[in-house]
Design a protein around this motif. Structure first.
Motif, PDB file in Angstrom:
ATOM      1  N   ILE A 158       0.791  -1.167  -0.005  1.00 19.70           N
ATOM      2  CA  ILE A 158      -0.266   0.070   0.056  1.00 19.70           C
ATOM      3  C   ILE A 158       1.054   1.063  -0.034  1.00 19.70           C
ATOM      4  CG2 ILE A 158      -1.720   1.390   1.331  1.00 19.70           C
ATOM      5  CD1 ILE A 158      -3.077  -1.118   2.217  1.00 19.70           C
ATOM      6  N   VAL A 159       0.629   2.121  -1.179  1.00 22.19           N
ATOM      7  CA  VAL A 159       1.514   3.172  -1.023  1.00 22.19           C
ATOM      8  C   VAL A 159       0.842   4.659  -0.649  1.00 22.19           C
ATOM      9  CG1 VAL A 159       2.967   2.258  -3.017  1.00 22.19           C
ATOM     10  CG2 VAL A 159       0.789   3.545  -3.499  1.00 22.19           C
ATOM     11  N   GLU A 160      -0.578   4.327  -0.602  1.00 20.42           N
ATOM     12  CA  GLU A 160      -1.194   5.665  -0.135  1.00 20.42           C
ATOM     13  C   GLU A 160      -2.663   4.940   0.455  1.00 20.42           C
ATOM     14  OE1 GLU A 160      -2.265  10.371  -0.953  1.00 20.42           O
ATOM     15  OE2 GLU A 160      -1.502   8.900  -2.544  1.00 20.42           O
ATOM     16  N   LEU A 161      -2.846   5.510   1.765  1.00 22.51           N
ATOM     17  CA  LEU A 161      -4.492   5.343   2.363  1.00 22.51           C
ATOM     18  C   LEU A 161      -5.049   6.573   2.613  1.00 22.51           C
ATOM     19  CD1 LEU A 161      -5.201   2.308   4.272  1.00 22.51           C
ATOM     20  CD2 LEU A 161      -6.174   4.517   4.781  1.00 22.51           C
ATOM     21  N   ALA A 162      -6.254   6.894   2.123  1.00 25.85           N
ATOM     22  CA  ALA A 162      -6.763   8.117   2.417  1.00 25.85           C
ATOM     23  C   ALA A 162      -8.132   8.127   2.550  1.00 25.85           C
ATOM     24  CB  ALA A 162      -6.374   9.407   1.816  1.00 25.85           C
ATOM     25  N   GLU A 163      -9.019   9.143   2.888  1.00 35.23           N
ATOM     26  CA  GLU A 163     -10.577   9.145   2.698  1.00 35.23           C
ATOM     27  C   GLU A 163     -10.567   9.467   1.347  1.00 35.23           C
ATOM     28  OE1 GLU A 163     -12.510  11.634   5.554  1.00 35.23           O
ATOM     29  OE2 GLU A 163     -11.708  10.658   7.150  1.00 35.23           O
ATOM     30  N   THR A 164     -11.797   9.119   0.703  1.00 36.27           N
ATOM     31  CA  THR A 164     -11.844   9.188  -0.589  1.00 36.27           C
ATOM     32  C   THR A 164     -11.775  10.596  -1.331  1.00 36.27           C
ATOM     33  OG1 THR A 164     -13.523   7.075  -0.636  1.00 36.27           O
ATOM     34  CG2 THR A 164     -13.450   8.633  -2.783  1.00 36.27           C
ATOM     35  N   GLU A 165     -12.454  11.555  -0.928  1.00 36.85           N
ATOM     36  CA  GLU A 165     -12.341  12.883  -1.371  1.00 36.85           C
ATOM     37  C   GLU A 165     -11.216  13.496  -1.454  1.00 36.85           C
ATOM     38  OE1 GLU A 165     -14.611  13.952  -3.857  1.00 36.85           O
ATOM     39  OE2 GLU A 165     -15.693  11.935  -3.498  1.00 36.85           O
ATOM     40  N   ALA A 166     -10.615  13.177  -0.225  1.00 36.61           N
ATOM     41  CA  ALA A 166      -9.084  13.864  -0.009  1.00 36.61           C
ATOM     42  C   ALA A 166      -8.257  13.207  -0.983  1.00 36.61           C
ATOM     43  CB  ALA A 166      -8.924  13.628   1.568  1.00 36.61           C
ATOM     44  N   LEU A 167      -8.226  11.852  -1.132  1.00 35.00           N
ATOM     45  CA  LEU A 167      -7.254  11.427  -2.043  1.00 35.00           C
ATOM     46  C   LEU A 167      -7.562  11.959  -3.514  1.00 35.00           C
ATOM     47  CD1 LEU A 167      -5.611   8.633  -1.998  1.00 35.00           C
ATOM     48  CD2 LEU A 167      -7.363   7.778  -3.441  1.00 35.00           C
ATOM     49  N   TYR A 168      -8.705  12.088  -4.160  1.00 34.79           N
ATOM     50  CA  TYR A 168      -9.096  12.293  -5.282  1.00 34.79           C
ATOM     51  C   TYR A 168      -8.637  13.979  -5.519  1.00 34.79           C
ATOM     52  CZ  TYR A 168     -10.747   8.109  -7.244  1.00 34.79           C
ATOM     53  OH  TYR A 168     -10.975   7.055  -7.802  1.00 34.79           O
ATOM     54  N   GLU A 169      -8.923  14.751  -4.490  1.00 42.27           N
ATOM     55  CA  GLU A 169      -8.636  15.996  -4.581  1.00 42.27           C
ATOM     56  C   GLU A 169      -6.966  16.625  -4.385  1.00 42.27           C
ATOM     57  OE1 GLU A 169     -10.652  17.897  -1.610  1.00 42.27           O
ATOM     58  OE2 GLU A 169     -12.731  17.559  -2.450  1.00 42.27           O
ATOM     59  N   ALA A 170      -6.506  15.721  -3.863  1.00 44.16           N
ATOM     60  CA  ALA A 170      -4.926  16.053  -3.390  1.00 44.16           C
ATOM     61  C   ALA A 170      -4.208  14.907  -3.132  1.00 44.16           C
ATOM     62  CB  ALA A 170      -4.614  17.141  -2.343  1.00 44.16           C
ATOM     63  N   PRO A 171      -3.877  13.848  -4.378  1.00 43.37           N
ATOM     64  CA  PRO A 171      -3.073  12.797  -4.014  1.00 43.37           C
ATOM     65  C   PRO A 171      -1.587  13.134  -3.321  1.00 43.37           C
ATOM     66  CG  PRO A 171      -2.921  13.454  -6.386  1.00 43.37           C
ATOM     67  CD  PRO A 171      -4.023  14.138  -5.582  1.00 43.37           C
ATOM     68  N   HIS A 172      -1.218  12.546  -2.390  1.00 45.53           N
ATOM     69  CA  HIS A 172       0.198  12.921  -1.860  1.00 45.53           C
ATOM     70  C   HIS A 172       1.245  11.916  -2.528  1.00 45.53           C
ATOM     71  CE1 HIS A 172      -1.082  14.972   2.057  1.00 45.53           C
ATOM     72  NE2 HIS A 172      -1.498  15.459   1.047  1.00 45.53           N
ATOM     73  N   HIS A 173       0.971  10.539  -3.153  1.00 52.39           N
ATOM     74  CA  HIS A 173       2.067   9.712  -3.661  1.00 52.39           C
ATOM     75  C   HIS A 173       2.117   9.855  -5.188  1.00 52.39           C
ATOM     76  CE1 HIS A 173       4.346   6.181  -4.687  1.00 52.39           C
ATOM     77  NE2 HIS A 173       4.598   6.000  -3.408  1.00 52.39           N
ATOM     78  N   PRO A 174       3.128   9.933  -5.802  1.00 55.17           N
ATOM     79  CA  PRO A 174       3.091  10.089  -7.432  1.00 55.17           C
ATOM     80  C   PRO A 174       2.548   9.212  -7.925  1.00 55.17           C
ATOM     81  CG  PRO A 174       5.392  10.392  -6.251  1.00 55.17           C
ATOM     82  CD  PRO A 174       4.615   9.869  -5.179  1.00 55.17           C
ATOM     83  N   TYR A 175       2.466   7.967  -7.551  1.00 52.78           N
ATOM     84  CA  TYR A 175       1.723   6.824  -8.380  1.00 52.78           C
ATOM     85  C   TYR A 175       0.272   6.848  -8.154  1.00 52.78           C
ATOM     86  CZ  TYR A 175      -0.214   2.241  -9.417  1.00 52.78           C
ATOM     87  OH  TYR A 175      -0.752   1.088  -9.840  1.00 52.78           O
ATOM     88  N   THR A 176      -0.283   7.592  -7.165  1.00 55.13           N
ATOM     89  CA  THR A 176      -1.702   7.956  -7.065  1.00 55.13           C
ATOM     90  C   THR A 176      -1.776   9.130  -7.925  1.00 55.13           C
ATOM     91  OG1 THR A 176      -1.574   7.208  -4.619  1.00 55.13           O
ATOM     92  CG2 THR A 176      -3.516   8.673  -5.384  1.00 55.13           C
ATOM     93  N   GLN A 177      -0.998  10.106  -8.024  1.00 55.19           N
ATOM     94  CA  GLN A 177      -1.097  11.285  -8.818  1.00 55.19           C
ATOM     95  C   GLN A 177      -1.011  10.518 -10.248  1.00 55.19           C
ATOM     96  OE1 GLN A 177       2.190  13.658  -9.686  1.00 55.19           O
ATOM     97  NE2 GLN A 177       1.135  15.407  -9.299  1.00 55.19           N
ATOM     98  N   ALA A 178      -0.360   9.725 -10.706  1.00 53.85           N
ATOM     99  CA  ALA A 178      -0.594   9.187 -12.298  1.00 53.85           C
ATOM    100  C   ALA A 178      -1.895   8.289 -12.522  1.00 53.85           C
ATOM    101  CB  ALA A 178       0.784   8.275 -12.416  1.00 53.85           C
ATOM    102  N   LEU A 179      -2.222   7.742 -11.513  1.00 51.22           N
ATOM    103  CA  LEU A 179      -3.608   6.939 -11.634  1.00 51.22           C
ATOM    104  C   LEU A 179      -4.713   7.813 -11.803  1.00 51.22           C
ATOM    105  CD1 LEU A 179      -3.477   4.099  -8.996  1.00 51.22           C
ATOM    106  CD2 LEU A 179      -2.908   4.005 -11.646  1.00 51.22           C
ATOM    107  N   LEU A 180      -4.644   8.865 -11.015  1.00 49.41           N
ATOM    108  CA  LEU A 180      -5.795   9.628 -11.237  1.00 49.41           C
ATOM    109  C   LEU A 180      -5.836  10.468 -12.332  1.00 49.41           C
ATOM    110  CD1 LEU A 180      -6.124  10.808  -7.276  1.00 49.41           C
ATOM    111  CD2 LEU A 180      -7.517   9.236  -8.731  1.00 49.41           C
TER     112      LEU A 180
END
Length: 359
Positions: free
Chosen positions: A262-284
């Protein structure tokens, strides 16, 4: 797939899925029903050529997470990242190589099959392929009745009444009890799988990509069914998917996996609004923004991030951060030290030496 697409495909408008999102705020305060601590699942492969060295495939590599009673935890990531293996580990369908799983206050990771048997009714799994997960030689009613018979629900009449009740709950007619799986559509077969999972009154359901094999319009119906059942029976879900548009609208929190971690775990809207991990950013960034022409999309459009290189082989994971070979922000430390999943504010946890911050 956006919320509007899901609801429109079901012919119900936005209300049902919006309601499911609103209800999630209350569910986040529940007690922990499931806790995984440093869960690993490694597979020994054949000897490697002349060296005769046994290779290890690290399918799940040190995953820790909690699932609160009544919430939906989404797990997302590319194919092969270990999502399904983790889901099976959580309900002991796959034996752990290491780590611990606590369900409803009890450590189930080391229980014998005999001692695990009374725990089984409380945790069930809905499989990805509704056709492959149903025995083609058995009638639908018998398939749903099987867990009731295994766990000695009652006599034959009680089982038949319960099966008919379950068919009604998932939107199938009682006249379908004697049909075989091939006589149903894909969406109907998945409803049978859901009815089977509900048979033992579980507290937890692990849904392993339950809509990925269905048409988009049928996906909407099944997703709304999941939402209705959660509200009616106070269910807790672990919802595994690779479609970030879908998982956004069914999850209270989201865990992002990469190469078994697991590279990032967060509440849904917070994750989509501002990803903290570069992989999450790329996926979104790969999730399309769909403008229906009547409303302006929330916020500026995301810049498309195209990751370079191949996903590393889980048999030969990179040193340090597993994502560093594809990360546009990688530095020297990333190759030397594996980042731990640590708090980065507002209940979020990120495994990155240099987490992204909002501008």
């Amino acid at each position: 797939m956006t919320a509007q697409n899901i609801a429109a495909a079901d012919g119900t408008g936005d209300a049902r899925l919006d309601g499911a999102d609103d209800a999630g705020d209350d569910r986040l305060d529940g007690d922990v029903l499931l806790r995984a601590t440093d869960v690993t699942k490694h597979y020994l492969l054949r000897a490697d050529g002349l060296a005769r060295r046994r290779r290890v495939l690290r399918a799940v590599d040190g995953v820790s997470l909690e699932v609160r009673a009544g919430e939906t935890l989404g797990i997302v990531g590319e194919s092969g990242c270990g999502k399904s293996t983790l889901g099976r580990c959580l309900v002991r369908l796959t034996e752990l190589t290491g780590g611990r799983v606590d369900f409803d206050g009890q450590d189930i990771s080391t229980l014998s099959m005999r001692r695990l048997r009374p725990v089984r009714p409380g945790m069930q799994l809905v499989f990805q392929d509704p056709q492959a997960s149903l025995n083609p030689r058995r009638r639908a009613g018998d398939i749903v009745a099987e867990p009731l018979l295994v766990h000695r629900y009652g006599d034959g009449a009680a089982v038949r009444r319960r099966v008919a009740e379950l068919f009604d709950v998932v939107g199938l007619a009682a006249g379908h009890l004697d049909r075989y799986p091939h006589e149903f559509s894909g969406g109907q077969r998945q409803r049978i799988g859901i009815a089977r999972a509900l048979a033992t009154n579980p507290k937890l359901i692990v849904a392993d990509e339950p809509v990925s094999a269905l048409d988009v319009s049928i996906q909407a119906q099944v997703l709304n069914l999941f939402a209705d059942l959660q509200e009616e029976f106070a269910l807790t879900y672990v919802f595994i998917a690779h479609d970030l548009g879908v998982v956004r609208h069914v999850s209270d929190r989201i865990a992002v996996m990469y190469l078994g971690e697991i590279v990032e775990l967060a509440e849904t809207e917070a994750l989509y609004e501002a990803p903290h991990h570069p992989y999450t950013q790329a996926l979104l960034s790969a999730v399309p923004d769909i403008d229906d022409g009547d409303a302006v999309a929330d916020g500026p459009p995301r810049e498309r991030i195209v990751l370079t290189g191949e996903v590393p082989n889980p048999v030969d994971k990179p040193t340090g951060c597993p994502f560093r070979t594809r990360c546009p922000y990688a530095r020297e430390l990333c190759a030397l030290e594996r980042p731990r999943l640590t708090p980065t504010g507002n209940g979020r946890r990120t495994a990155c030496h240099y987490p992204l911050t909002t501008a």
